[in-house]
Design an enzyme around this catalytic site. Structure first.
Site: not given
Length: 244
Positions: A53, A75, A125, A138, A140-142, A170
């Site tokens: 992606v 996702n 998240s 991670y 920052a990306s969310k 999870i």
């Protein structure tokens, strides 16, 4: 059969949350095309496409080949357990490429294909709201995913609804990788469980159930929202309820 007659495209459908969403959509009557890097995983129901992606041209080609859809689930994502100063350019390219550019690529390519009344579901998240330690890129990306979700809802309604699900902890490989960072992983896991009012970690199916609702006509008035599914963890104060 809340999704009967609907057609969905799910990225990162190989395992974990993505696979649970694929299976839940199929059970509710949707036809599903899942994608991920590499060949189709064993026993995965529905159709499969090999896709990176983070590659915009590959995503455009996939969108053209897939055609009209009603549901897009973004996702696909990766996690690197490092602070800012520990993170390399390669780490940046990996995490931002998949988690940010990947979501952007898919939304840009597929929005013209989404039929009126369609739904985009981005997997954000709680890490986009509060920072987990040693997860700088991670986290920052969310946050990016959350902001993009709101923009798409504002810019592309009423034809398309766009929401994000913000999972907590999870039971996937990502969860275990996080605990492995602790000096005492067993104690860290015990403490984390005590911080969940439901006294368990989430399962992929917990997120899939919310995705089904957001994809269905039942959620027709929900757009531009971030739905936190974390067993109540972020509702609590910093005090550990396990010591009271």
């Amino acid at each position: 059969m809340r999704l009967a007659g609907k057609r969905a495209f799910v990225t990162g459908g190989r395992q974990g949350i993505g696979r649970a969403i694929v299976e839940a959509f199929l059970a509710e009557g949707a036809s599903v095309i899942a994608c991920g890097r590499g060949e189709a995983p064993d026993a995965l129901p529905g159709d499969w496409r090999s896709l990176d992606v983070s590659d915009p041209k590959a995503v455009e080609q996939a969108a053209s080949a897939v055609g009209a859809i009603d549901i897009l689930v973004n996702n696909a994502g990766v996690q690197v357990e490092k602070t800012v100063t520990e993170s390399s350019d390669a780490d940046w390219d990996l995490v931002i490429g998949a988690n940010c550019r990947g979501v952007f690529n898919c939304c840009r390519a597929f929005i013209p294909n989404i039929r009126a009344g369609g739904s985009i579901i981005n997997i954000g998240s709680i890490s986009g709201k509060v920072a987990d330690p040693s997860m700088a890129l991670y986290n920052a990306s969310k946050s990016f995913v959350h902001g993009l979700t709101r923009s798409i809802a504002v810019d592309h309604g009423p034809n398309v609804r766009c929401n994000a699900i913000c999972p907590g902890w999870i039971n996937t490989g990502m969860l275990e990788a996080g605990f492995d960072l602790a000096s005492d992983p067993v104690a860290a896991k015990k403490d984390a469980l005590a911080r969940h009012p439901v006294r368990r970690f989430g399962e992929p199916k917990d997120i899939a159930r919310m995705a089904v609702w957001l994809a269905s006509d039942e959620a027709g008035f929900a757009t531009g929202q971030l739905f936190t599914i974390d067993g109540g963890m972020t509702a609590a104060s910093p005090l550990n309820p396990g010591v009271f």
